[in-house]
Design an enzyme around this catalytic site. Structure first.
Site, mmCIF file in Angstrom:
data_model
loop_
_atom_site.group_PDB
_atom_site.id
_atom_site.type_symbol
_atom_site.label_atom_id
_atom_site.label_comp_id
_atom_site.label_asym_id
_atom_site.label_seq_id
_atom_site.Cartn_x
_atom_site.Cartn_y
_atom_site.Cartn_z
ATOM 1 N N GLU A 166 0.799 -1.224 0.000
ATOM 2 C CA GLU A 166 0.000 0.000 0.000
ATOM 3 C C GLU A 166 0.839 1.284 0.000
ATOM 4 O OE1 GLU A 166 -2.931 -0.042 3.104
ATOM 5 O OE2 GLU A 166 -3.947 -1.791 2.303
ATOM 6 N N GLU A 352 -5.423 -8.542 1.100
ATOM 7 C CA GLU A 352 -6.034 -8.197 2.395
ATOM 8 C C GLU A 352 -7.517 -7.943 2.176
ATOM 9 O OE1 GLU A 352 -4.247 -4.929 4.602
ATOM 10 O OE2 GLU A 352 -2.230 -5.623 4.083
HETATM 11 C C1 FCB Z 1 -4.303 -1.931 5.663
HETATM 12 C C2 FCB Z 1 -2.913 -2.279 6.132
HETATM 13 C C3 FCB Z 1 -2.875 -3.295 7.252
HETATM 14 C C4 FCB Z 1 -3.983 -3.081 8.242
HETATM 15 C C5 FCB Z 1 -5.310 -2.969 7.531
HETATM 16 C C6 FCB Z 1 -6.492 -2.824 8.452
HETATM 17 O O1 FCB Z 1 -4.296 -0.643 5.133
HETATM 18 O O2 FCB Z 1 -2.157 -2.773 5.062
HETATM 19 O O3 FCB Z 1 -1.611 -3.241 7.852
HETATM 20 O O4 FCB Z 1 -3.714 -1.997 9.031
HETATM 21 O O5 FCB Z 1 -5.282 -1.884 6.652
#
Ligand code: FCB
Length: 449
Positions: A166, A352
């Site tokens: 990210e 994620e």
């Molecule tokens: C993302 C991050 C991760 C975590 C989630 C909730 O942006 O990559 O580390 O904090 O959000």
């Protein structure tokens, strides 16, 4: 059998990151990271909480792997702490730090779990921050040298590598809004930081290719689709600006070699012509793109909200998580469609996806009931299945997160885990969502019915 079956060989994983779970940040010769320093600055995190102990995973790797086996994961996404490997960011290698990750990788392989390694999930050696961090052009070389050390050590054993997690959040939270390390509040730094992140990504891919012929390398981006609040030109423009700033700022230069046109007016005089000229040199052939998806944003035109001139319009008709993120499963489908429009047939992973919900713990029930997380998972996996059925080249899914952990500036106040962690005793208890996910994995999707 029902219609929810996933493709053969689909990766079912969970994700974590080093600073959020490991604890023991200075153990075995590790150097100080920017996040360690940031958290120890008064007033920057929730109740002054830090990752000093977190989920203690640095010392409990075996327990974590047992949990993964219980859930039936066949992949695990984790990140490496740069300052454990190179305590001052460059130069001397700290062998015990490297040994730690070698042991982790070997134990995962023994358990039949494919390691998916992220080189940079936000914790930078503090010594490099002192030299300007992401504002210093040299960081591309520092990052490539760090990547070389790790690929030399683990290139033969780790099948999936991501350069950066990210990059947009690193830039926006760290340098524009100051809520993450290093805590700068300077919009003018954003284009510089972005460009150096992209240069580091490219240099990291080059280092990877130079060291190994096996394994795959990619970039992980966060995508939060932007929808106009009303069907009018003003709101369509606002959505396009917000989309360019958040979703396309990194993906398009990394894959297409150009920055989105909308960025120049957003930054005005701070938008460096040199970066635009150099954008074509940022492209590297990738093996995959990792997509982190949590929520969407509905936006309206708002001249009083510079620099994007866009404001979020909250959607009260839908549930929201503890971070006030709207639960919107269709957004996962749309995020994949959007990425695909840029990346074509490149394999994609959901690297994620998850939700922060705190469930009241009234008795020591095992498993712990977390019905809202079960529902979130079910709805998002169904949306993912629809995307696959429509041809999205998705090869795997990683739930965020395996464990409750240190949620950056939010400290321990937000719980994303499939597994509950009692941060006093470090006792781990599977939540119902872990059992649900285990059923989905065991049935390769059938349990989504
Ligand atoms: C993302 C991050 C991760 C975590 C989630 C909730 O942006 O990559 O580390 O904090 O959000």
């Amino acid at each position: 059998m029902n219609d929810w079956i996933f493709p053969e060989g689909f990766l079912w994983g969970a994700a974590t990151s080093a600073y959020q779970i490991e604890g023991s940040p200075l153990a075995d010769g590790a150097g100080v990271s920017n996040w360690h320093r940031f958290c120890h600055t008064p007033g920057v995190t929730h109740l002054g909480q830090t990752g000093d102990v977190a989920a203690d995973s640095y010392r409990r790797g075996r327990d974590d792997i047992r949990l993964m086996r219980e859930i039936g994961l066949n992949a695990y996404r984790f990140s490496v702490s740069w300052s454990r490997i190179l305590p001052t960011g460059t130069g001397r290698i700290n062998r015990p730090g490297l040994d730690h990750y070698e042991r982790l990788v070997d134990a995962l392989l023994d358990a039949g779990i494919a390691p998916s390694l992220t080189l940079y999930h936000w914790d930078l050696p503090a010594a490099l921050d002192d030299r300007g961090g992401w504002l210093n052009r040299d960081i591309a070389c520092w990052f490539a040298d760090y990547a070389t050390v790790l690929v030399r050590a683990l290139g033969d054993r780790v099948p999936f590598w991501a350069t950066l997690n990210e990059p947009w959040v690193i830039m926006d939270a760290g340098y524009v809004h100051g809520v993450h390390a290093p805590g700068h509040v300077a919009l003018s730094e954003a284009p510089v930081v972005a460009h150096n992140l992209l240069r580091a990504h490219a240099a990291g891919v080059d280092a990877f290719r130079a060291e190994t012929r096996s394994g795959q390398v990619g970039l992980v981006v966060n995508i939060e689709p932007k929808y106009p609040a009303r069907d009018c030109d003003a709101d369509l423009g606002a959505a396009a600006r917000a989309d360019a700033y958040m979703n396309r700022f990194f993906l398009e230069p990394a894959i297409l070699g150009r920055y989105p046109e909308e960025l120049a007016p957003i930054f005005g005089a701070d938008w460096p012509a040199a970066n635009i000229a150099e954008a074509a040199a940022l492209v590297r052939p990738l093996d995959f793109v990792g997509v982190n998806y949590y929520s969407r944003n509905v936006v309206a035109d708002d001249p009083a909200a510079p620099p994007l001139r866009a404001t979020r319009v909250r959607q009260p008709q839908n549930p929201h998580t503890e971070l006030d993120w709207e639960v919107f499963p269709q957004g996962l489908y749309d995020a994949l469609a959007q990425v695909r429009a840029t990346s074509g047939e490149l394999p994609l992973y959901i690297t994620e996806n998850g939700a922060a919900f705190i469930e009241p713990i009234t008795a020591r029930t095992d498993p712990l009931p977390d019905p809202r997380r079960v529902d979130y998972l079910r709805q998002h996996l169904r949306a993912l299945h629809r995307a696959l059925a429509d041809g999205a080249p998705v090869r795997g899914y990683f739930a965020w997160s395996l464990l409750d952990n240190f949620e950056w500036a939010e400290g321990f106040s937000k719980r994303f885990g499939l597994v509950h962690v009692d941060f006093g005793s470090q006792r781990r208890t599977l939540k119902q969502s872990a059992h649900f996910y285990a059923d989905v994995i065991r049935s390769n999707g059938e349990a989504l019915e």
